[in-house]
Write an enzyme that holds these catalytic residues in place. Structure first.
Site, PDB file in Angstrom:
ATOM      1  N   ASP A 101      14.122  74.676  48.043  1.00 23.56           N
ATOM      2  CA  ASP A 101      14.822  74.338  49.292  1.00 23.56           C
ATOM      3  C   ASP A 101      14.888  75.483  50.298  1.00 23.56           C
ATOM      4  OD1 ASP A 101      16.783  76.062  48.217  1.00 23.56           O
ATOM      5  OD2 ASP A 101      17.938  74.417  47.382  1.00 23.56           O
TER       6      ASP A 101
ATOM      7  N   GLU B 119      28.175  73.393  33.112  1.00 21.63           N
ATOM      8  CA  GLU B 119      28.217  72.878  31.729  1.00 21.63           C
ATOM      9  C   GLU B 119      27.380  73.799  30.848  1.00 21.63           C
ATOM     10  OE1 GLU B 119      26.307  69.000  31.898  1.00 21.63           O
ATOM     11  OE2 GLU B 119      24.630  69.814  33.044  1.00 21.63           O
TER      12      GLU B 119
ATOM     13  N   HIS C 100       8.863  77.781  41.602  1.00 21.92           N
ATOM     14  CA  HIS C 100       8.309  76.437  41.825  1.00 21.92           C
ATOM     15  C   HIS C 100       7.899  76.220  43.272  1.00 21.92           C
ATOM     16  CE1 HIS C 100      10.516  74.848  37.989  1.00 21.92           C
ATOM     17  NE2 HIS C 100       9.430  75.530  37.721  1.00 21.92           N
TER      18      HIS C 100
END
Ligand code: NAD
Length: 267
Positions: A112, A231, A127
């Site tokens: 992004d 998480e 990436h």
């Protein structure tokens, strides 16, 4: 959590070569969905993931048709337009750590360009980036603004071609099944081998070969690996990271950097 933030700040101040690894989680607070978090694009729509796997074979089969499909809106883009997105407090905290001379490199999976927009000086986009085109033959990158796509399409001159070697250009974004560009891969592995602290923020660590980077660093032994994520991840569960600070990157990273600044002043 406050204890772990203080511990991370102390570890960072003691480090001599820190690198950051980031993933889609650092950009969710900028309004860009991640893939595998609870509200992730793949989590909500597994068919979108299957579609994404078809893009690289389609490009290698016929770059002209791939570009025509992109320019006529036939290609479905799971992330949608990203131009509106702005860096958040997590991106800016990493830039501040870099300006303090502590963070040497940021290696991101994100496409992004928000680390770039935030002002990150030494950035490896593992990436690729949505805001660049790349030549598969020579790795040269170009800004899309250099090309007049409407004219190329009208004159039947698609795909756009590399200004260095004339081979077809694709988006710099690494598609599923596409090798990581060797220049970025080599530098990223070198940084993982060199660092004595790795700060990992907002990644599920499920995508390879990126997820190998913390494992490469861990093999060296004398390295602190800190995760900041909403998480636990396989890195947490397998003991690759020393500890996880469970929370939002846009809150935890600035809190760490505030303490780092105080500790540096006291030294
Ligand atoms: P992922 O979707 O697999 O995992 C994101 C992780 O971040 C999850 O564990 C999630 O719980 C956590 N998370 C979400 N918001 C958070 C927040 N505010 N604070 C802390 N943690 C948060 O992402 P990934 O590991 O980067 O892998 C996805 C792949 O897809 C990447 O390779 C990337 O190229 C691509 N991708 C990029 C973008 C982007 O450029 N912004 C967005 C989606 C996917």
């Amino acid at each position: 959590m406050a204890d772990l933030i203080a511990r991370a700040a102390r570890d960072i101040v003691r480090s001599s070569y820190a690198v950051a690894l980031t993933g889609a989680g650092i950009s969710t607070e900028s309004g860009i969905a991640d893939f595998r978090g609870p509200s992730g694009i793949w989590t909500k729509n597994p068919e979108a993931e299957a579609q994404a796997y078809r893009s690289y074979p389609e490009f290698t089969r016929d770059p002209k048709i791939w570009w025509q499909n992109l320019l006529t809106g036939k290609t479905h883009d799971p992330l949608g337009p990203l131009d509106h997105a702005r860096p958040n407090a997590g991106h800016l905290a990493l830039v501040e750590l870099e300006k303090m001379g502590i963070l040497k490199t940021t290696i991101t999976q994100n496409i992004d360009a928000l680390h770039e927009k935030a002002g990150c000086a030494h950035l490896l986009e593992f990436h690729g980036s949505r805001s660049k085109l790349r030549c598969l033959a020579c790795n040269a990158r170009f800004r899309p603004e250099v090309f007049d796509f409407q004219k190329l399409q009208k004159e039947d001159r698609l795909p756009p071609r590399c200004l260095e070697c004339n081979e077809p250009l694709k988006s710099d974004v690494v598609f599923f099944g596409e090798p990581i560009p060797d220049d970025v891969a080599e530098e990223s592995y070198a940084e993982a081998l060199r660092c004595d602290l790795m700060l990992i923020a907002g990644t599920s660590a499920a995508v390879y070969p990126f997820a190998n980077l913390p494992r490469v660093a861990r093999q060296r032994g004398a390295v602190k690996i800190i995760e900041v994520n909403a998480e636990p991840t396989p890195l947490t569960q397998e003991g690759i990271s020393d500890y996880l600070i469970q929370g939002k990157t846009g809150e935890v990273l600035p809190a760490i950097v505030d303490l780092v600044r105080e500790l540096k002043i006291d030294r």
